[in-house]
Enzyme design. Structure first.
Site, PDB file in Angstrom:
ATOM      1  N   HIS A 144       0.834  -1.198   0.000  1.00  0.00           N
ATOM      2  CA  HIS A 144       0.000   0.000   0.000  1.00  0.00           C
ATOM      3  C   HIS A 144       0.875   1.258   0.000  1.00  0.00           C
ATOM      4  O   HIS A 144       0.711   2.146  -0.863  1.00  0.00           O
ATOM      5  CB  HIS A 144      -0.906  -0.025   1.243  1.00  0.00           C
ATOM      6  CG  HIS A 144      -1.844   1.136   1.360  1.00  0.00           C
ATOM      7  ND1 HIS A 144      -3.154   1.080   0.942  1.00  0.00           N
ATOM      8  CD2 HIS A 144      -1.660   2.384   1.835  1.00  0.00           C
ATOM      9  CE1 HIS A 144      -3.730   2.248   1.157  1.00  0.00           C
ATOM     10  NE2 HIS A 144      -2.849   3.062   1.708  1.00  0.00           N
ATOM     11  N   GLU A 145       1.809   1.319   0.935  1.00  0.00           N
ATOM     12  CA  GLU A 145       2.651   2.519   1.033  1.00  0.00           C
ATOM     13  C   GLU A 145       3.548   2.652  -0.187  1.00  0.00           C
ATOM     14  O   GLU A 145       3.833   3.763  -0.643  1.00  0.00           O
ATOM     15  CB  GLU A 145       3.463   2.500   2.327  1.00  0.00           C
ATOM     16  CG  GLU A 145       2.640   2.440   3.618  1.00  0.00           C
ATOM     17  CD  GLU A 145       1.547   3.505   3.722  1.00  0.00           C
ATOM     18  OE1 GLU A 145       1.678   4.561   3.086  1.00  0.00           O
ATOM     19  OE2 GLU A 145       0.541   3.251   4.424  1.00  0.00           O
TER      20      GLU A 145
ATOM     21  N   GLU B 169      -4.725   7.684  -3.113  1.00  0.00           N
ATOM     22  CA  GLU B 169      -5.222   6.418  -2.577  1.00  0.00           C
ATOM     23  C   GLU B 169      -5.499   5.419  -3.704  1.00  0.00           C
ATOM     24  O   GLU B 169      -5.380   4.205  -3.495  1.00  0.00           O
ATOM     25  CB  GLU B 169      -6.486   6.676  -1.745  1.00  0.00           C
ATOM     26  CG  GLU B 169      -6.903   5.541  -0.841  1.00  0.00           C
ATOM     27  CD  GLU B 169      -6.011   5.334   0.386  1.00  0.00           C
ATOM     28  OE1 GLU B 169      -5.057   6.124   0.601  1.00  0.00           O
ATOM     29  OE2 GLU B 169      -6.253   4.357   1.113  1.00  0.00           O
TER      30      GLU B 169
ATOM     31  N   HIS C 167       1.667   4.424  -2.850  1.00  0.00           N
ATOM     32  CA  HIS C 167       1.791   5.880  -2.654  1.00  0.00           C
ATOM     33  C   HIS C 167       3.186   6.350  -3.101  1.00  0.00           C
ATOM     34  O   HIS C 167       3.333   7.368  -3.772  1.00  0.00           O
ATOM     35  CB  HIS C 167       1.625   6.233  -1.170  1.00  0.00           C
ATOM     36  CG  HIS C 167       0.212   6.189  -0.664  1.00  0.00           C
ATOM     37  ND1 HIS C 167      -0.803   6.929  -1.226  1.00  0.00           N
ATOM     38  CD2 HIS C 167      -0.352   5.508   0.376  1.00  0.00           C
ATOM     39  CE1 HIS C 167      -1.934   6.711  -0.554  1.00  0.00           C
ATOM     40  NE2 HIS C 167      -1.696   5.840   0.421  1.00  0.00           N
TER      41      HIS C 167
END
Lengths: 499, 499
Positions: free
Chosen positions: A264-265, A294, A268
């Site tokens: 997820h990070e 997101e 980003h």
């Protein structure tokens, strides 16, 4: 360009340097700072924030913007120069709408509010948080008035995080989205449940780190221009297009937080790393909105990282790392990582239930802002609505209205962007598939460069040049909508649950 | 105090906050920053340095100092207020003596100089560094003139790092010191040599870290107000009295760098942690001079950390951590960690040879500054003098004149402080022994609080209030001298080498 534009750019770069130093102070605070450092750190952040804010909201900025605008008049809308002047002028107008006395009062109120909230959550005691929340919501109403809006006061708050998006737009999307989610979750609830116990064995922390790093390196997160550290509440930050840091939380007895958290990070992070070098060090070097940001994290975490294709490639490596998973089949593992579970806590929610948590907050925030729901009644309103959406009632305030830090920090209008990100992730991915139908096959072979290059070209490189709405139209030819996401969920959970 | 003093303090605290943010930018650069981040980091450092410098050298600072001085006139010399005004006025006078055009030119020349030096050292090619070194020494001469001096241009450079100390003073100390060192080293050279092979086995890195952390925690380094990270070139820095970071380099096949390096940096760190909370966030919150700072690191590294008493206590723990040392006797281990070896490289030098490396540089720096040695001839001068001191001739420039970064960075006058630190460490420790004769016994029992409390009370708490000279007189009643250090070395190496 000309001398005026250059002067503007030099001024903006100084401010950006200060803001990047602020980001580093905050990053270090979450990853390395000893407890003793907190008082001094708050002072350092205050001094730099004040300096940066003063420099940006000075009349000098406005003058430089005016002179540069004249000089570059006629430049293409898409050009760096026109975009710089256009977007920074919007930033300036927004920043100067809030008097510094208001900003200072808000900083104080939310700093106090977060402390009060943390203690109230610990004791699961909404009443203890109520006075602070009432003051903060009062200030939110004031802020909406100061920022100004056409239709709904919530527009003013929302557009701080999603430039140009209106409450009516989001409401119409969510209104269509909600019943379909409720229906899907009910269907899943009636189906044969999934066993995810193999994700909850004991997993060595260093091996978890190594495997997750391998995964995101495979995706294309560039460790020559990025790093990874531990943090209690994982996040991604950056101090340059070429210096992007992701953080991770490890759980010795659960694979998901580190593994899918890192993906997820890194999603980003790859957005920030993909921003054009032409924008480096300027206010345009950043994701354009929280929703678009997101969309990138969710695409890599969920659409790629929770796909069967990915694991058909990564499973042998995972089993090498964790021999205790030796007997697990690809199919069972795939089902486990896509388990749907109605739960009270948003941050633990899966792809199917997540947006429902958001819609609940989105509705309550508007009602609090207009006074349709009194602050004193929001706990009950939360519990009633939660029951209506999920068929469950939170057992206490910590599992209900007190679970998120956002309201105590004055972040109204923020939650919606999480759900918008989910919707956009599928819209963008569908567009990638149109351009490159071979992508799922590539993923199953551990090849991610076609996907990442497409994202770099179509989304990342532009930084903040275009609003989320503009970008989505450019990329997909349509506006944000929830049909594609529902189709994606239905297809996926048909597979997992045999609906 | 009064309103004027408060206004001064508020102004100084803002500047200190900026300087602490600069320290964090530099710390992160050495410990976590990916290679890609370097260009942006240079920009961030430049912006903050410029802002901090402008704020400090502004006429506002001078005006505030003047008004505060009037307000507090009559305050005790030792008081926080009198010290703040006195020391900061000195800082201000020094900072405003260098025009910003000179500072900018110097920054450029030394930035380039360091790159040129690194390449030249890699190729062991002094001629490649010569033009840059000539320019830098030219600027050093200019800098000495700008700063001003009474007797020797070198005074101006030296006193940047040791406030108020003169070349003549240091020269007279070193002139007495040098022949005794040469003699001692020759005696050691004739004695039976020491076997330190047990320090060069394979040592697990995490276990090294754990053991070294245990050691410095025992000393009293406070991890609630400090942290540790890895760095290629270890150092200590801090962003607050309550946030002190030490860094460590690990060698898989040599115990010394991490173990004694951590003790050394923790010695620096405990100095910073011991500064009075009354000085927190002000320009007085820091070590008073590089020499006094080094006295603290060397005391914990050498006088405590390389003592037989310490290891009589720590040896069982070390053997638990590293079973490969199970058969090593305390006596053999003690000799090994105190091995004396004539070597070419200063940073690898032991307690007996270290100061000789420094004296060589101290002499050459003055001769370069006055032109007594031409820059083009400094390589030969280095090699000749090295041979005279050590009886060895450097095999190449990388092992000779090119080994240190300091000259390329414009750090003339800096080296002397390393040797002064060694001398002071013994003078201070002798004073502790007079006050607390039981300290060696306490160390042998793993008790360090009497020592640390003494250092806190007599040295640390004062921060920059007193110059090194003032402090040494207050603490020991005497000036810095080399006799005590020679006596310490002679006693120690009599024991190790049976001289």
């Amino acid at each position: 360009m000309g001398a005026n534009y250059d002067a503007l750019l030099a001024h903006l770069k100084e401010i950006t340097n200060i803001n990047n130093a602020i980001s580093l102070l905050a990053y270090d605070q979450e990853t390395s700072m000893p407890p003793g450092g907190s008082a001094a750190r708050a002072q350092q952040l205050a001094t730099l924030s004040k300096l940066g804010h003063e420099m940006f909201t000075s009349s000098q900025t406005n003058d430089l913007l005016g002179a540069a605008a004249e000089e570059i008049s006629g430049a293409d809308y898409d050009s760096d120069e026109a975009s710089m002047v256009r977007v920074v002028q919007q930033d300036y107008d927004l920043a100067t709408k809030l008097p510094s006395s208001f900003v200072a009062r808000m900083a104080e109120e939310t700093s106090l509010g977060q402390k009060t909230w943390a203690k109230a959550r610990e004791n699961s005691d909404f009443q203890a948080f109520l006075p602070a929340l009432e003051r903060i919501i009062g200030m939110m109403q004031e802020q909406a008035d100061l920022l100004g809006y056409d239709e709904h006061p919530y527009d003013a708050l929302l557009s701080q995080y999603e430039r140009g998006m209106t409450t009516a737009q989001v409401k119409s999307i969510f209104d269509a989205h909600r019943p379909k989610l409720v229906d899907l979750i009910a269907q899943v609830g009636d189906a044969q449940q999934v066993d995810d116990s193999m994700l909850k064995l004991n997993f060595d922390r260093d091996t978890q780190r190594e495997f997750a790093l391998w995964a995101v390196k495979s995706f294309g997160f560039d460790f020559e221009r990025g790093g990874q550290a531990e943090a209690v509440h994982p996040f991604c930050t950056n101090f340059s297009v070429n210096d992007v840091r992701i953080t991770t939380r490890f759980n010795d007895n659960w694979l998901n937080p580190a593994l899918f958290g890192m993906m997820h990070e890194a999603g980003h992070g790859m957005y920030e790393q993909g921003i054009g070098q032409n924008l480096e060090g300027t206010p345009l070097a950043g994701g354009t909105s929280l929703g678009v940001h997101e969309s990138q994290s969710r695409m890599w975490e969920n659409i790629v990282g929770r796909s069967k294709g990915f694991w058909s490639w990564a499973m042998p490596k995972l089993k090498d790392a964790f021999p205790q998973l030796g007997q697990v089949t690809l199919d069972d593992f795939y089902k486990a990582i896509n388990k749907v579970e109605r739960s009270f806590i948003r941050v633990e929610a899966d792809e199917a239930t997540y947006n429902l948590h958001i819609i609940l907050r989105f509705e309550l925030e508007q009602e609090l802002l207009t006074g349709a729901v009194k602050v004193a009644d929001v706990r009950d309103a939360w519990n009633d609505r939660f029951n209506a959406f999920f068929g469950l009632t939170p057992p206490d305030d910590a599992n209900g209205v007190l679970q998120d830090i956002h309201w105590s920090a004055g972040l109204f209008g923020y939650f919606a962007t999480y759900a918008l990100g989910n919707l956009l992730s599928v819209q963008y991915y569908n567009q990638v598939l149109k351009d490159h139908p071979s992508i799922p096959d590539e993923i199953a072979q551990g090849k991610f460069d076609t996907l990442l290059t497409w994202l770099n070209t179509n989304i990342h490189q532009h930084g903040r040049k275009f609003t989320g709405t503009e970008l989505t139209r450019r990329v997909t030819g349509e506006d944000i909508q929830s049909d594609s996401y529902i189709a994606y969920l239905t297809d996926k959970f048909n597979g997992v649950y045999g609906l």
